[in-house]
Design a protein around this motif. Sequence first.
Motif, PDB file in Angstrom:
ATOM      1  N   LEU A   1       0.827  -1.202   0.000  1.00 41.14           N
ATOM      2  CA  LEU A   1       0.000   0.000   0.000  1.00 41.14           C
ATOM      3  C   LEU A   1       0.866   1.258   0.000  1.00 41.14           C
ATOM      4  O   LEU A   1       0.618   2.199  -0.759  1.00 41.14           O
ATOM      5  N   VAL A   2       1.868   1.271   0.868  1.00 41.52           N
ATOM      6  CA  VAL A   2       2.748   2.439   0.947  1.00 41.52           C
ATOM      7  C   VAL A   2       3.443   2.666  -0.392  1.00 41.52           C
ATOM      8  O   VAL A   2       3.653   3.805  -0.820  1.00 41.52           O
ATOM      9  N   ARG A   3       3.756   1.591  -1.074  1.00 40.32           N
ATOM     10  CA  ARG A   3       4.439   1.701  -2.369  1.00 40.32           C
ATOM     11  C   ARG A   3       3.498   2.182  -3.471  1.00 40.32           C
ATOM     12  O   ARG A   3       3.903   2.979  -4.326  1.00 40.32           O
ATOM     13  N   ASP A   4       2.243   1.728  -3.453  1.00 39.03           N
ATOM     14  CA  ASP A   4       1.388   1.900  -4.632  1.00 39.03           C
ATOM     15  C   ASP A   4       0.132   2.741  -4.425  1.00 39.03           C
ATOM     16  O   ASP A   4      -0.428   3.245  -5.405  1.00 39.03           O
ATOM     17  N   ALA A   5      -0.369   2.870  -3.195  1.00 43.68           N
ATOM     18  CA  ALA A   5      -1.694   3.461  -2.991  1.00 43.68           C
ATOM     19  C   ALA A   5      -1.685   4.966  -3.203  1.00 43.68           C
ATOM     20  O   ALA A   5      -0.861   5.681  -2.625  1.00 43.68           O
ATOM     21  N   PRO A   6      -2.602   5.497  -4.003  1.00 44.10           N
ATOM     22  CA  PRO A   6      -2.650   6.944  -4.253  1.00 44.10           C
ATOM     23  C   PRO A   6      -2.816   7.782  -2.990  1.00 44.10           C
ATOM     24  O   PRO A   6      -2.227   8.864  -2.884  1.00 44.10           O
ATOM     25  N   LEU A   7      -3.595   7.314  -2.011  1.00 43.86           N
ATOM     26  CA  LEU A   7      -3.812   8.118  -0.809  1.00 43.86           C
ATOM     27  C   LEU A   7      -2.580   8.182   0.080  1.00 43.86           C
ATOM     28  O   LEU A   7      -2.533   8.991   1.019  1.00 43.86           O
TER      29      LEU A   7
ATOM     30  N   GLU B   1     -12.787  14.781   2.637  1.00 42.21           N
ATOM     31  CA  GLU B   1     -13.223  13.790   1.643  1.00 42.21           C
ATOM     32  C   GLU B   1     -13.306  12.416   2.286  1.00 42.21           C
ATOM     33  O   GLU B   1     -12.531  12.098   3.198  1.00 42.21           O
ATOM     34  N   CYS B   2     -14.217  11.579   1.784  1.00 37.00           N
ATOM     35  CA  CYS B   2     -14.367  10.201   2.252  1.00 37.00           C
ATOM     36  C   CYS B   2     -14.084   9.241   1.104  1.00 37.00           C
ATOM     37  O   CYS B   2     -14.545   9.457  -0.028  1.00 37.00           O
ATOM     38  N   TYR B   3     -13.350   8.170   1.414  1.00 36.97           N
ATOM     39  CA  TYR B   3     -12.970   7.176   0.411  1.00 36.97           C
ATOM     40  C   TYR B   3     -13.279   5.769   0.934  1.00 36.97           C
ATOM     41  O   TYR B   3     -13.387   5.541   2.137  1.00 36.97           O
ATOM     42  N   GLY B   4     -13.357   4.817  -0.018  1.00 36.15           N
ATOM     43  CA  GLY B   4     -13.679   3.443   0.336  1.00 36.15           C
ATOM     44  C   GLY B   4     -12.492   2.534   0.472  1.00 36.15           C
ATOM     45  O   GLY B   4     -12.635   1.378   0.878  1.00 36.15           O
ATOM     46  N   ASP B   5     -11.290   3.031   0.149  1.00 37.17           N
ATOM     47  CA  ASP B   5     -10.064   2.259   0.310  1.00 37.17           C
ATOM     48  C   ASP B   5      -8.890   3.179   0.006  1.00 37.17           C
ATOM     49  O   ASP B   5      -9.070   4.324  -0.419  1.00 37.17           O
ATOM     50  N   PHE B   6      -7.672   2.670   0.193  1.00 35.14           N
ATOM     51  CA  PHE B   6      -6.490   3.489  -0.020  1.00 35.14           C
ATOM     52  C   PHE B   6      -6.245   3.791  -1.501  1.00 35.14           C
ATOM     53  O   PHE B   6      -5.391   4.616  -1.822  1.00 35.14           O
ATOM     54  N   ASP B   7      -6.983   3.143  -2.386  1.00 35.27           N
ATOM     55  CA  ASP B   7      -6.835   3.449  -3.803  1.00 35.27           C
ATOM     56  C   ASP B   7      -7.563   4.735  -4.203  1.00 35.27           C
ATOM     57  O   ASP B   7      -7.485   5.164  -5.353  1.00 35.27           O
TER      58      ASP B   7
ATOM     59  N   HIS C   1     -19.502  -0.713  -2.339  1.00 34.29           N
ATOM     60  CA  HIS C   1     -18.382  -1.619  -2.573  1.00 34.29           C
ATOM     61  C   HIS C   1     -17.193  -1.323  -1.664  1.00 34.29           C
ATOM     62  O   HIS C   1     -16.158  -1.987  -1.773  1.00 34.29           O
ATOM     63  N   ALA C   2     -17.313  -0.354  -0.783  1.00 28.07           N
ATOM     64  CA  ALA C   2     -16.191   0.076   0.055  1.00 28.07           C
ATOM     65  C   ALA C   2     -15.745  -1.034   1.004  1.00 28.07           C
ATOM     66  O   ALA C   2     -16.552  -1.820   1.509  1.00 28.07           O
ATOM     67  N   ARG C   3     -14.439  -1.082   1.236  1.00 26.44           N
ATOM     68  CA  ARG C   3     -13.848  -2.036   2.185  1.00 26.44           C
ATOM     69  C   ARG C   3     -13.479  -1.371   3.499  1.00 26.44           C
ATOM     70  O   ARG C   3     -13.412  -2.012   4.535  1.00 26.44           O
ATOM     71  N   ARG C   4     -13.180  -0.077   3.475  1.00 24.56           N
ATOM     72  CA  ARG C   4     -12.822   0.703   4.658  1.00 24.56           C
ATOM     73  C   ARG C   4     -13.517   2.057   4.552  1.00 24.56           C
ATOM     74  O   ARG C   4     -14.117   2.381   3.514  1.00 24.56           O
ATOM     75  N   LEU C   5     -13.448   2.820   5.617  1.00 24.11           N
ATOM     76  CA  LEU C   5     -13.822   4.227   5.577  1.00 24.11           C
ATOM     77  C   LEU C   5     -12.563   5.029   5.844  1.00 24.11           C
ATOM     78  O   LEU C   5     -12.009   4.973   6.946  1.00 24.11           O
ATOM     79  N   ILE C   6     -12.115   5.748   4.826  1.00 24.83           N
ATOM     80  CA  ILE C   6     -10.922   6.584   4.952  1.00 24.83           C
ATOM     81  C   ILE C   6     -11.348   8.028   4.742  1.00 24.83           C
ATOM     82  O   ILE C   6     -11.932   8.371   3.710  1.00 24.83           O
ATOM     83  N   VAL C   7     -11.077   8.858   5.745  1.00 29.39           N
ATOM     84  CA  VAL C   7     -11.460  10.265   5.697  1.00 29.39           C
ATOM     85  C   VAL C   7     -10.189  11.106   5.742  1.00 29.39           C
ATOM     86  O   VAL C   7      -9.292  10.854   6.548  1.00 29.39           O
TER      87      VAL C   7
END
Length: 251
Positions: free
Chosen positions: A29-35, A226-232, A239-245
């Motif tokens: 994730l640290v290598r590839d995730a946009p967030l 902003e709210c997101y459904g994953d680190f991507d 379809h979200a797997r997490r809640l990332i704010v």
Amino acid sequence: MPWYADDSLWVDFAPAMFSDRRAGTVAALVRDAPLLAFPPGARVLDLCCGPGLFLAPLARRGHPVTGVDLSEPMLDRAREAVAAAGDGARRRTELVRADMLDFVRPGAYDVVLNVFTSFGYFTDPADNLQVLRNARRSLAPGGKLLVDVMGKEVLAGWIGRPQTVDLPDGSYVVQRDTVLDSWRRLRTEWTLVCGETARTAAIHSFLYSAAELHELFLAAGFTGVECYGDFDGGPYDQHARRLIVTGHAPG
């Protein structure tokens, strides 16, 4: 003593919470995730860093990082993880034993992370809001806070089925979740079974919907929430797997 201050919980259940497989997933994730694509040299605070799963790969990538945790055994594991990441990562890392309710370094960081559902630990809702306010004060103008939790909407899709985690030594952990206070709080019970012995611990935390956590960020003084459904960076939807704010300190 509050549950999160019990070091034996973190020691006994660390193999299930922070497995080698999870460490590999986080490194990817640290290598590839946009967030998690922070500007080069961005100063990062990992609030409730645990055993350093995010801390070590961020330091290896060149970020000056500070890991804060209340558990000394978890900080010891974080030191080992950072040391294994190389001398450069070790030199760029600071580890601090502190309570997230109290830790503030005004303007010291470009990014504050709070991941693995490490938010909402406190019984008083005002204390959880204070954690966000502390993070805002610790950010430089325009700096970003990222909070990663299990959102109320995501949890509703699978709660009620016990989860079992098999460990390399043949033991296993059974996780049971119970919703409390009309979906305001969650009790997670972990039972570690080793042969004929069992050890049980319970974790309590607040539950947040995307709308509720969004409003809490605003109340803490963040902008551009902003709210997101994953680190991507995908949407927070069915379809979200997490809640990332995420939110930004005023510029």
